[in-house]
Design a protein around this motif. Structure first.
Motif, PDB file in Angstrom:
ATOM      1  N   LEU A   1       0.278  -5.664   4.382  1.00 36.63           N
ATOM      2  CA  LEU A   1       0.570  -4.339   4.923  1.00 36.63           C
ATOM      3  C   LEU A   1       1.311  -4.436   6.253  1.00 36.63           C
ATOM      4  O   LEU A   1       2.195  -3.618   6.536  1.00 36.63           O
ATOM      5  CB  LEU A   1      -0.713  -3.523   5.090  1.00 36.63           C
ATOM      6  CG  LEU A   1      -1.338  -2.984   3.807  1.00 36.63           C
ATOM      7  CD1 LEU A   1      -2.637  -2.268   4.100  1.00 36.63           C
ATOM      8  CD2 LEU A   1      -0.376  -2.066   3.084  1.00 36.63           C
ATOM      9  N   GLU A   2       0.950  -5.429   7.044  1.00 37.61           N
ATOM     10  CA  GLU A   2       1.639  -5.618   8.324  1.00 37.61           C
ATOM     11  C   GLU A   2       3.104  -5.970   8.099  1.00 37.61           C
ATOM     12  O   GLU A   2       3.988  -5.475   8.806  1.00 37.61           O
ATOM     13  CB  GLU A   2       0.946  -6.713   9.137  1.00 37.61           C
ATOM     14  CG  GLU A   2       1.502  -6.850  10.530  1.00 37.61           C
ATOM     15  CD  GLU A   2       0.730  -7.870  11.343  1.00 37.61           C
ATOM     16  OE1 GLU A   2       1.402  -8.638  12.061  1.00 37.61           O
ATOM     17  OE2 GLU A   2      -0.505  -7.906  11.259  1.00 37.61           O
ATOM     18  N   ASP A   3       3.380  -6.796   7.082  1.00 36.23           N
ATOM     19  CA  ASP A   3       4.760  -7.153   6.759  1.00 36.23           C
ATOM     20  C   ASP A   3       5.542  -5.933   6.279  1.00 36.23           C
ATOM     21  O   ASP A   3       6.704  -5.749   6.654  1.00 36.23           O
ATOM     22  CB  ASP A   3       4.800  -8.242   5.688  1.00 36.23           C
ATOM     23  CG  ASP A   3       4.272  -9.579   6.190  1.00 36.23           C
ATOM     24  OD1 ASP A   3       4.288  -9.798   7.420  1.00 36.23           O
ATOM     25  OD2 ASP A   3       3.831 -10.387   5.354  1.00 36.23           O
ATOM     26  N   LEU A   4       4.915  -5.111   5.460  1.00 37.12           N
ATOM     27  CA  LEU A   4       5.548  -3.887   4.976  1.00 37.12           C
ATOM     28  C   LEU A   4       5.847  -2.956   6.151  1.00 37.12           C
ATOM     29  O   LEU A   4       6.948  -2.391   6.242  1.00 37.12           O
ATOM     30  CB  LEU A   4       4.656  -3.193   3.939  1.00 37.12           C
ATOM     31  CG  LEU A   4       5.197  -1.894   3.358  1.00 37.12           C
ATOM     32  CD1 LEU A   4       6.496  -2.144   2.603  1.00 37.12           C
ATOM     33  CD2 LEU A   4       4.167  -1.265   2.457  1.00 37.12           C
ATOM     34  N   ASN A   5       4.877  -2.794   7.036  1.00 38.73           N
ATOM     35  CA  ASN A   5       5.067  -1.943   8.211  1.00 38.73           C
ATOM     36  C   ASN A   5       6.213  -2.463   9.075  1.00 38.73           C
ATOM     37  O   ASN A   5       7.057  -1.679   9.529  1.00 38.73           O
ATOM     38  CB  ASN A   5       3.769  -1.866   9.018  1.00 38.73           C
ATOM     39  CG  ASN A   5       3.874  -0.920  10.180  1.00 38.73           C
ATOM     40  OD1 ASN A   5       4.273   0.231  10.022  1.00 38.73           O
ATOM     41  ND2 ASN A   5       3.517  -1.398  11.355  1.00 38.73           N
ATOM     42  N   THR A   6       6.277  -3.754   9.282  1.00 39.13           N
ATOM     43  CA  THR A   6       7.341  -4.360  10.082  1.00 39.13           C
ATOM     44  C   THR A   6       8.699  -4.118   9.434  1.00 39.13           C
ATOM     45  O   THR A   6       9.674  -3.766  10.106  1.00 39.13           O
ATOM     46  CB  THR A   6       7.093  -5.874  10.247  1.00 39.13           C
ATOM     47  OG1 THR A   6       5.818  -6.053  10.871  1.00 39.13           O
ATOM     48  CG2 THR A   6       8.171  -6.529  11.080  1.00 39.13           C
ATOM     49  N   TRP A   7       8.774  -4.261   8.117  1.00 41.39           N
ATOM     50  CA  TRP A   7      10.020  -4.043   7.385  1.00 41.39           C
ATOM     51  C   TRP A   7      10.472  -2.585   7.497  1.00 41.39           C
ATOM     52  O   TRP A   7      11.641  -2.302   7.759  1.00 41.39           O
ATOM     53  CB  TRP A   7       9.836  -4.445   5.917  1.00 41.39           C
ATOM     54  CG  TRP A   7      11.034  -4.178   5.069  1.00 41.39           C
ATOM     55  CD1 TRP A   7      12.214  -4.861   5.066  1.00 41.39           C
ATOM     56  CD2 TRP A   7      11.156  -3.147   4.090  1.00 41.39           C
ATOM     57  NE1 TRP A   7      13.073  -4.317   4.138  1.00 41.39           N
ATOM     58  CE2 TRP A   7      12.451  -3.264   3.524  1.00 41.39           C
ATOM     59  CE3 TRP A   7      10.315  -2.151   3.625  1.00 41.39           C
ATOM     60  CZ2 TRP A   7      12.909  -2.409   2.536  1.00 41.39           C
ATOM     61  CZ3 TRP A   7      10.769  -1.296   2.639  1.00 41.39           C
ATOM     62  CH2 TRP A   7      12.051  -1.432   2.102  1.00 41.39           C
ATOM     63  N   VAL A   8       9.533  -1.647   7.305  1.00 40.21           N
ATOM     64  CA  VAL A   8       9.858  -0.216   7.377  1.00 40.21           C
ATOM     65  C   VAL A   8      10.333   0.147   8.782  1.00 40.21           C
ATOM     66  O   VAL A   8      11.330   0.858   8.949  1.00 40.21           O
ATOM     67  CB  VAL A   8       8.644   0.641   6.950  1.00 40.21           C
ATOM     68  CG1 VAL A   8       8.847   2.098   7.299  1.00 40.21           C
ATOM     69  CG2 VAL A   8       8.386   0.485   5.458  1.00 40.21           C
ATOM     70  N   LEU A   9       9.643  -0.324   9.794  1.00 41.98           N
ATOM     71  CA  LEU A   9      10.044  -0.035  11.168  1.00 41.98           C
ATOM     72  C   LEU A   9      11.398  -0.665  11.506  1.00 41.98           C
ATOM     73  O   LEU A   9      12.196  -0.078  12.240  1.00 41.98           O
ATOM     74  CB  LEU A   9       8.975  -0.493  12.152  1.00 41.98           C
ATOM     75  CG  LEU A   9       7.686   0.327  12.137  1.00 41.98           C
ATOM     76  CD1 LEU A   9       6.635  -0.297  13.050  1.00 41.98           C
ATOM     77  CD2 LEU A   9       7.947   1.773  12.511  1.00 41.98           C
ATOM     78  N   ALA A  10      11.672  -1.853  10.958  1.00 42.03           N
ATOM     79  CA  ALA A  10      12.969  -2.492  11.183  1.00 42.03           C
ATOM     80  C   ALA A  10      14.088  -1.682  10.550  1.00 42.03           C
ATOM     81  O   ALA A  10      15.174  -1.532  11.137  1.00 42.03           O
ATOM     82  CB  ALA A  10      12.960  -3.916  10.633  1.00 42.03           C
TER      83      ALA A  10
END
Length: 117
Positions: free
Chosen positions: A2-11
């Motif tokens: 989930l942290e990776d997904l959040n990082t990708w979305v924010l990027a």
């Protein structure tokens, strides 16, 4: 994960100049207002009154998240706009079709009520 997904979305949001969570909030938050506008449209159509205002409001709520993207977004790829245009056209066609059915059904119910009085 989930942290990776959040990082990708924010990027993605940073790359295109929009906050994806604001986009999502507008998208989801507009849903009840869209349905309320459609209900108002059907009610006014049944009464034989003008449906311009509820139609305009429904259209605004339907595209509000994309308006946010259009106003604040930067360097949005052409394929995104083409995809969004296709979604909007299909959604508008589907909504118009369903709204016409609801209006016709409501008028038929009203005609049936008049005939039984």
């Amino acid at each position: 994960m989930l942290e990776d997904l959040n990082t990708w979305v924010l990027a993605l949001g940073a790359q295109y100049g929009v906050n994806p969570y604001i986009f999502g909030a507008i998208y989801v938050g507009a849903i009840p207002f869209f349905f309320a506008s459609i209900a108002w449209l059907v009610k006014r159509a049944r009464e034989g009154r003008s449906t311009v205002a509820p139609t305009m409001l429904a259209g605004f709520f339907f595209v509000s998240a994309y308006l946010y993207l259009a106003i604040y977004g930067q360097d949005i790829p052409l394929w995104v706009w083409i995809f969004l245009a296709a979604l909007i056209v299909y959604g508008a066609w589907s909504t118009i079709r369903d709204t016409r059915r609801k209006i016709a059904a409501a008028k038929a119910d009203d005609a049936g009520d008049i005939g039984t009085s």
